[in-house]
Design an enzyme around this catalytic site. Structure first.
Site, PDB file in Angstrom:
ATOM      1  CB  CYS A 130      -0.464  69.060  47.289  1.00  0.00           C
ATOM      2  SG  CYS A 130       0.545  67.621  47.728  1.00  0.00           S
ATOM      3  CE  LYS A 195      -0.745  63.104  51.905  1.00  0.00           C
ATOM      4  NZ  LYS A 195      -0.864  63.243  50.448  1.00  0.00           N
ATOM      5  NE  ARG A 205       6.512  63.405  49.994  1.00  0.00           N
ATOM      6  CZ  ARG A 205       6.548  64.169  51.062  1.00  0.00           C
ATOM      7  NH1 ARG A 205       7.707  64.667  51.463  1.00  0.00           N
ATOM      8  NH2 ARG A 205       5.449  64.440  51.727  1.00  0.00           N
ATOM      9  NE  ARG A 217       3.966  66.317  49.611  1.00  0.00           N
ATOM     10  CZ  ARG A 217       4.424  66.612  48.410  1.00  0.00           C
ATOM     11  NH1 ARG A 217       4.407  67.861  47.961  1.00  0.00           N
ATOM     12  NH2 ARG A 217       4.918  65.665  47.632  1.00  0.00           N
ATOM     13  CE  LYS A 248      -0.674  59.044  52.175  1.00  0.00           C
ATOM     14  NZ  LYS A 248      -0.765  59.705  50.913  1.00  0.00           N
ATOM     15  CB  SER A 274       5.621  54.351  50.133  1.00  0.00           C
ATOM     16  OG  SER A 274       5.882  55.641  50.666  1.00  0.00           O
ATOM     17  CE1 TYR A 313       1.818  51.846  47.052  1.00  0.00           C
ATOM     18  CE2 TYR A 313       2.210  52.160  49.406  1.00  0.00           C
ATOM     19  CZ  TYR A 313       1.941  52.676  48.147  1.00  0.00           C
ATOM     20  OH  TYR A 313       1.763  54.031  48.003  1.00  0.00           O
TER      21      TYR A 313
HETATM   22  C1  PBG Z   1       0.090  63.017  47.281  1.00  0.00           C
HETATM   23  C2  PBG Z   1       0.245  61.675  47.891  1.00  0.00           C
HETATM   24  C3  PBG Z   1       1.337  61.202  48.622  1.00  0.00           C
HETATM   25  C4  PBG Z   1       1.037  59.887  48.982  1.00  0.00           C
HETATM   26  C5  PBG Z   1      -0.212  59.606  48.452  1.00  0.00           C
HETATM   27  N1  PBG Z   1      -0.701  60.741  47.797  1.00  0.00           N
HETATM   28  C6  PBG Z   1       2.644  61.810  48.902  1.00  0.00           C
HETATM   29  C7  PBG Z   1       2.760  63.045  49.678  1.00  0.00           C
HETATM   30  O1  PBG Z   1       1.805  63.609  50.206  1.00  0.00           O
HETATM   31  O2  PBG Z   1       3.900  63.489  49.766  1.00  0.00           O
HETATM   32  C8  PBG Z   1       1.902  58.977  49.779  1.00  0.00           C
HETATM   33  C9  PBG Z   1       1.564  57.539  49.715  1.00  0.00           C
HETATM   34  C10 PBG Z   1       2.599  56.637  50.257  1.00  0.00           C
HETATM   35  O3  PBG Z   1       3.608  57.045  50.859  1.00  0.00           O
HETATM   36  O4  PBG Z   1       2.424  55.424  50.063  1.00  0.00           O
HETATM   37  N2  PBG Z   1      -0.482  62.934  45.989  1.00  0.00           N
END
Ligand code: PBG
Length: 339
Positions: A130, A195, A205, A217, A248, A274, A313
């Site tokens: 990121c 987050k 991913r 990360r 999140k 997700s 979703y």
């Molecule tokens: C990074 C981002 C992620 C998600 C949203 N923005 C992935 C990450 O940090 O690895 C995850 C969203 C999800 O799992 O639904 N741009």
């Protein structure tokens, strides 16, 4: 006063009476629908681990946006899969980048829908992190300049809200300053403030093709054990100018949602990510759970924990079910329940 004079079952005897004393109401107003737009797709590509979700070609992106709007969903959040990736993630701030194109089309076709742009680099970098890499580490301060460029290019393309999801220190302040200097002082920032470094992002991913190519990360996303640190993250983001703060993932972090709601007056969002979606879909496909009941219960729980905005979703399904009058249970009065 206690039993036998107090009997809590008195107020649970019928659908109607339960409706009257319900504390949390899930409404479509809370829902935000995440969408993937893919520069390489020519047809909507189903995402295996996220049944019912697609990577949309840009010339079809208006379809799911109109579906959401038709159901009364106020907002979408956009993630891009660029045509090419490079170490600096240049596709993220390209005037004709995939998200920028999608934003222009959506603003043209459905101007009432709030467009939220995910402001991050990981889908655009060839290493999948990121931020930009210097000497093998993600370079915080060099990344801030790029994030600010991304945010301005998204605002210029019609993003109503920018949503930095990178977890670099200082990025909300940097983005706020750059937006203001560029004439976008009316564009709000929804920061992914707390987050966590979560395994629940797995399906995303795959969907967004953004798994880190080396390492993970955990040097920028938060440790799952830390709630007090989450409050520090949120406080700093608010001080730097965040208009909405997000926690999140949602479900494993409902305590954090509650603490953030109690500690601050800023609107709070939660991202039902997700992996949370994939688990419900998988169990439902096996016939092991009642999907509709589980989804409505889950989203109600996220709202009860204190989230006013819920990125999910399940948004289209949930909106449909709510329209049919199926809140936490049917709104159709069925009289006094027997059992
Ligand atoms: C990074 C981002 C992620 C998600 C949203 N923005 C992935 C990450 O940090 O690895 C995850 C969203 C999800 O799992 O639904 N741009």
């Amino acid at each position: 006063m206690s039993y036998p004079r107090t009997r809590l079952r008195r107020l649970r005897q019928s659908t109607s009476i339960r409706r009257m004393v319900r504390e949390t109401r899930l409404t479509v107003d809370s829902l935000v629908y995440p969408l993937f737009v893919d520069a390489r797709a020519t047809e909507p590509q189903p995402i295996d681990s996220m049944p019912g979700q697609f990577r949309w070609p840009v010339d079809r992106i208006v379809t799911p946006v109109r579906d959401a709007a038709g159901l009364g969903i106020p907002a979408v959040v956009l993630f891009g899969l660029p045509g090419h990736k490079d170490p600096g993630g240049s596709g993220a701030y390209d005037r004709d980048g995939i998200v920028q194109q999608a934003l222009r089309r959506i603003k043209d076709a459905a101007p009432e829908v709030v467009t939220i742009a995910d402001t991050c680099l990981d889908e655009y970098t060839d290493h999948g992190h990121c931020g930009v890499i210097r000497d093998g580490v993600v370079d915080n301060d060099a990344t801030l300049e790029i994030l600010s460029r991304i945010a301005v290019s998204q605002a210029a393309a019609g993003a109503d809200v920018v949503a930095p999801s990178d977890m670099m220190d200082g990025r909300v302040g940097a983005i706020r300053r750059t937006l203001d200097e560029s004439g976008f002082d009316q564009v709000p920032i929804m920061s992914y403030a707390a987050k966590f470094a979560s395994a629940y992002y797995g399906p995303f991913r795959e969907a967004a093709d953004c798994a880190p190519q080396f390492g993970d990360r955990r040097t920028y996303q938060m440790d799952p054990g830390n709630a007090r640190e989450a409050l520090r993250e949120v406080r700093l983001d608010i001080e730097e100018g965040a208009d909405i703060v997000m926690v999140k993932p949602a479900l494993a972090y409902l305590d954090v949602v509650r603490q953030v709601r109690d500690a601050f007056d800023t609107p709070v969002a939660a991202y039902n990510v997700s992996g949370e979606y994939a688990m419900v879909k998988a169990a439902s496909r096996c016939g092991w759970i009642d999907e509709r009941a589980v989804v409505l219960e889950t989203l109600t729980a996220i709202a009860r924990a204190g989230a006013g905005l819920i990125l999910t979703y399940h948004a289209l399904d949930a909106a449909r079910w709510l329209q049919e009058g199926a809140g936490a249970e049917s709104l159709v009065a069925t009289g006094w329940d027997r059992p």
